[in-house]
Design an enzyme around this catalytic site. Structure first.
Site, PDB file in Angstrom:
ATOM      1  N   THR A 185      34.161  62.908  13.919  1.00  0.00           N
ATOM      2  CA  THR A 185      35.520  63.475  13.723  1.00  0.00           C
ATOM      3  C   THR A 185      36.338  62.458  14.023  1.00  0.00           C
ATOM      4  O   THR A 185      36.058  61.623  15.185  1.00  0.00           O
ATOM      5  CB  THR A 185      35.392  64.732  14.566  1.00  0.00           C
ATOM      6  OG1 THR A 185      35.390  64.230  15.847  1.00  0.00           O
ATOM      7  CG2 THR A 185      34.505  65.823  14.135  1.00  0.00           C
ATOM      8  N   GLU A 328      32.457  70.066  12.065  1.00  0.00           N
ATOM      9  CA  GLU A 328      31.481  70.531  12.795  1.00  0.00           C
ATOM     10  C   GLU A 328      30.937  71.786  11.959  1.00  0.00           C
ATOM     11  O   GLU A 328      29.710  72.283  12.353  1.00  0.00           O
ATOM     12  CB  GLU A 328      31.888  71.164  14.210  1.00  0.00           C
ATOM     13  CG  GLU A 328      32.375  70.016  15.111  1.00  0.00           C
ATOM     14  CD  GLU A 328      33.630  69.489  15.031  1.00  0.00           C
ATOM     15  OE1 GLU A 328      34.386  69.723  13.911  1.00  0.00           O
ATOM     16  OE2 GLU A 328      34.190  69.022  15.719  1.00  0.00           O
ATOM     17  N   LYS A 436      54.876  77.097  23.051  1.00  0.00           N
ATOM     18  CA  LYS A 436      55.374  78.052  24.067  1.00  0.00           C
ATOM     19  C   LYS A 436      56.760  78.057  24.322  1.00  0.00           C
ATOM     20  O   LYS A 436      57.407  77.267  25.209  1.00  0.00           O
ATOM     21  CB  LYS A 436      54.600  78.249  25.448  1.00  0.00           C
ATOM     22  CG  LYS A 436      53.336  78.417  25.180  1.00  0.00           C
ATOM     23  CD  LYS A 436      52.607  79.591  26.364  1.00  0.00           C
ATOM     24  CE  LYS A 436      51.250  80.022  26.009  1.00  0.00           C
ATOM     25  NZ  LYS A 436      50.069  79.353  26.472  1.00  0.00           N
TER      26      LYS A 436
HETATM   27  P1  AMP Z   1      38.459  68.300  10.306  1.00  0.00           P
HETATM   28  O1  AMP Z   1      37.053  68.336  11.219  1.00  0.00           O
HETATM   29  O2  AMP Z   1      38.882  67.015  10.245  1.00  0.00           O
HETATM   30  O3  AMP Z   1      37.890  68.846   9.170  1.00  0.00           O
HETATM   31  O4  AMP Z   1      39.635  69.223  10.859  1.00  0.00           O
HETATM   32  C1  AMP Z   1      39.487  70.464  11.128  1.00  0.00           C
HETATM   33  C2  AMP Z   1      40.580  70.939  11.548  1.00  0.00           C
HETATM   34  O5  AMP Z   1      41.452  71.210  10.421  1.00  0.00           O
HETATM   35  C3  AMP Z   1      40.545  72.441  11.858  1.00  0.00           C
HETATM   36  O6  AMP Z   1      40.065  72.781  13.206  1.00  0.00           O
HETATM   37  C4  AMP Z   1      42.031  73.055  11.850  1.00  0.00           C
HETATM   38  O7  AMP Z   1      42.748  72.736  12.779  1.00  0.00           O
HETATM   39  C5  AMP Z   1      42.406  72.241  10.543  1.00  0.00           C
HETATM   40  N1  AMP Z   1      42.031  72.926   9.217  1.00  0.00           N
HETATM   41  C6  AMP Z   1      41.299  72.697   8.298  1.00  0.00           C
HETATM   42  N2  AMP Z   1      41.507  73.728   7.371  1.00  0.00           N
HETATM   43  C7  AMP Z   1      42.753  74.470   7.733  1.00  0.00           C
HETATM   44  C8  AMP Z   1      43.477  75.517   6.929  1.00  0.00           C
HETATM   45  N3  AMP Z   1      43.060  76.018   5.712  1.00  0.00           N
HETATM   46  N4  AMP Z   1      44.561  75.856   7.474  1.00  0.00           N
HETATM   47  C9  AMP Z   1      44.949  75.397   8.882  1.00  0.00           C
HETATM   48  N5  AMP Z   1      44.179  74.382   9.602  1.00  0.00           N
HETATM   49  C10 AMP Z   1      43.258  73.777   8.865  1.00  0.00           C
END
Ligand code: AMP
Length: 538
Positions: A185, A328, A436
């Site tokens: 990640t 993940e 907040k």
């Molecule tokens: P990654 O592991 O780089 O794919 O990032 C995952 C994170 O991307 C998630 O925990 C979210 O914070 C964000 N994320 C992924 N898909 C969405 C979505 N459809 N709407 C809002 N946030 C998203």
């Protein structure tokens, strides 16, 4: 009583052999520099077998990590199969990492083999002498003519395949829990963390994508993963597509919206997947292309504003299908769209539903948990951390086993959301991004979507700034679309009907572009640094 069914390992060998045997004519299309290269799966499979034999001949460990630093190409797809089919672990390396992080992930994963596109070789220049685990360097020519740094003894990929006879027979993976892939990640702070996929998890995730209420991937599809193959296995599509027998269109170095739309038109793509930003940049060009073949345009990685989805529906005849997931989670956890029960709902309601992230796909479980660890009801309004369980959800990170997990084995997503009575997830914000203000929450995601619904806004990101009176107040960074003469007051005026008055940003700051993270999301860390810097020099 114990059942009497066969207990056979779920493995990627099944996808490969099924495709080889049944879908020989299926096409793998790569947009190369000098034109589209089209390879039939039957010929591609022979090349996978050659690469598999080459890995064996290298004499690397039975579970050696095979690093790839590559775009979405046929050669990358060959590594996607050859590495795990021989028991090795495909480590897809994010080319957007800093040199330090690149050195870290390659060494942490202990990659023994590195397969690198020529155009990406310069990324290794600074670190090539700091990669002690790498024993075999393979160069994939891509016509870029990029300089090769002194040091690593690269073997040419095509020469390697040509000189290695294909491995024959069936590939067998005895233990379905054997690692098949590794993806770090991008992590905005601290070292990247490795997520280790298994044959079983990847197989089940692929099968999940074939479900009709999921992505519904089928033999007749032409699937185009624009999402990079170094980002969560291009959302698993290179495996799901071949499991179904669908054609694959791989954009390689095509990144410009016009190139991507032309590629979609040329090959009558039916299903394409990309980060929201890609669909946003493509939006102004939709009228110039025939996209009538599309049945699904899938987004993820960040929230997709409904204004963008609606724009696609009007111009390309198809709204964007929202999904939410994480590295993940392999990554697909929920898929958006209108449920059967609401098929007859008003158009307004459908727009609302499509803006939600979606409902969990079969085998994925969600729960909402508050700060005290108490589970919250699915009532559509209680906000808690979204936690996830399921067979393609990580149970820990590589060599950092218990981080990010609850004591009872659920993954903590770090996202705040609500879930309604029929399972629609709405992501409110990242835990660390929510603002907040005066004891109330302002969702930076909702505020960004409201700003981005202004036709003259290309992109917007909102962060909190410390405030002596309210604790925090929102500050918006906005990129104008084209030459638009947009002012902060015009943005505020637009917001007045969309959000509560106390949500209006204190400052609206225009930038030529927004800083992005390694996975293409708005980098709020970089914006916070920018804000701190600007505070110092008012
Ligand atoms: P990654 O592991 O780089 O794919 O990032 C995952 C994170 O991307 C998630 O925990 C979210 O914070 C964000 N994320 C992924 N898909 C969405 C979505 N459809 N709407 C809002 N946030 C998203």
């Amino acid at each position: 009583m114990i059942g009497r069914m066969q207990d056979r390992p779920l493995s990627l060998a099944h996808i490969f052999h099924r495709a080889e045997q049944m879908f020989g004519d299926t096409r793998i299309i790569t947009a190369e520099r000098d034109g589209d290269r089209i390879t039939a799966v039957r010929d591609w499979a022979v090349r996978v077998r050659r690469l598999a034999a080459a890995l064996d001949a290298f004499g690397v460990a039975p579970d050696a990590r095979v690093g790839t630093l590559a775009m979405n190409t046929q050669a990358h797809l060959e590594a996607y199969y050859a590495a795990p089919l021989t028991g090795r672990v495909l480590h897809t390396i994010n080319m957007r990492l800093t040199a330090e992080h690149l050195a870290f992930v390659i060494t942490h994963a202990a990659d023994e083999v590195l397969i690198v596109d020529r155009s990406l070789v310069p990324l290794l220049a600074e670190i090539a002498d700091r990669l002690p685990t790498v024993r075999h360097w393979i160069l994939v020519e891509d016509g870029s003519g990029a300089d090769i740094p002194a040091g690593p003894a690269f073997v040419d990929y095509e020469e390697l395949l040509a000189s290695t006879p294909p491995r024959d027979g069936l590939f067998e993976i005895q233990d379905e829990n054997r690692a098949s892939g590794l993806c770090y990640t991008s992590g905005t702070t601290g070292d990247p963390k490795g997520v280790v996929y298994t044959h079983r998890s990847t197989m089940l995730h692929s099968l999940g994508q074939l479900g009709v209420d999921s992505l519904g991937i089928r033999e007749a599809d032409v699937v185009m993963p624009i999402v990079p193959m170094f980002h969560v296995n291009a959302w698993g599509l290179p495996y799901a597509a071949l499991l179904a027998g669908a054609d694959l269109v791989l954009p390689a170095r095509s990144t410009q919206p016009v190139e991507l739309l032309a590629l979609m038109q040329r090959h009558r793509v039916t299903m394409a997947a990309a980060a929201t930003t890609v669909w946003n940049f493509a939006a102004p060009h939709l009228d110039d292309f025939d996209l009538s073949s599309l049945r699904m345009v899938m987004s993820g990685g960040s929230a997709t504003p409904s204004s963008l989805s609606e724009l696609w529906r009007e111009r390309a005849g198809i709204p964007i299908t929202h999904s939410w997931g994480m590295t993940e989670i392999s990554p697909v956890a929920v898929i958006g769209g209108v449920s059967a029960a609401e098929a007859g709902a008003s158009e307004e309601r459908k727009v609302e539903l499509r803006a939600l992230q979606g409902r969990p796909v079969p085998l994925v479980q969600l729960r909402l948990v508050d700060d005290d660890g108490l589970e919250l009801p699915w009532d559509g309004s209680s906000v808690g951390e979204v936690q996830v369980a399921g067979p393609w959800v990580a149970s820990g990170y590589y060599q950092r086993e218990s981080e990010g997990m609850t004591a009872d084995g659920w993954l903590r997503s770090g996202d705040l959301g609500t879930i309604d009575g029929v399972g629609y997830l709405r992501i409110v914000d990242r835990v660390k991004d929510i603002i907040k203000s005066g004891g109330e929450w302002i969702s930076s995601v909702d505020l960004e979507n409201a700003i981005m619904s202004h036709p003259d806004v290309e992109e917007a990101a909102v962060i909190g700034r410390a405030d002596p009176k309210w604790a925090e107040r929102p500050v918006a960074y906005v990129v104008r679309r084209g030459e638009a003469a947009l002012t902060p007051d015009m943005v505020r005026e637009h917001l007045r009907t969309l959000v509560a008055k106390w949500w209006l940003p204190e400052d609206i700051i225009f930038l030529p572009e927004l800083p992005k993270t390694g996975s293409g999301k708005f980098s709020k860390t970089a914006l916070r640094r920018l804000l701190e810097g600007s505070d110092a020099t008012p």
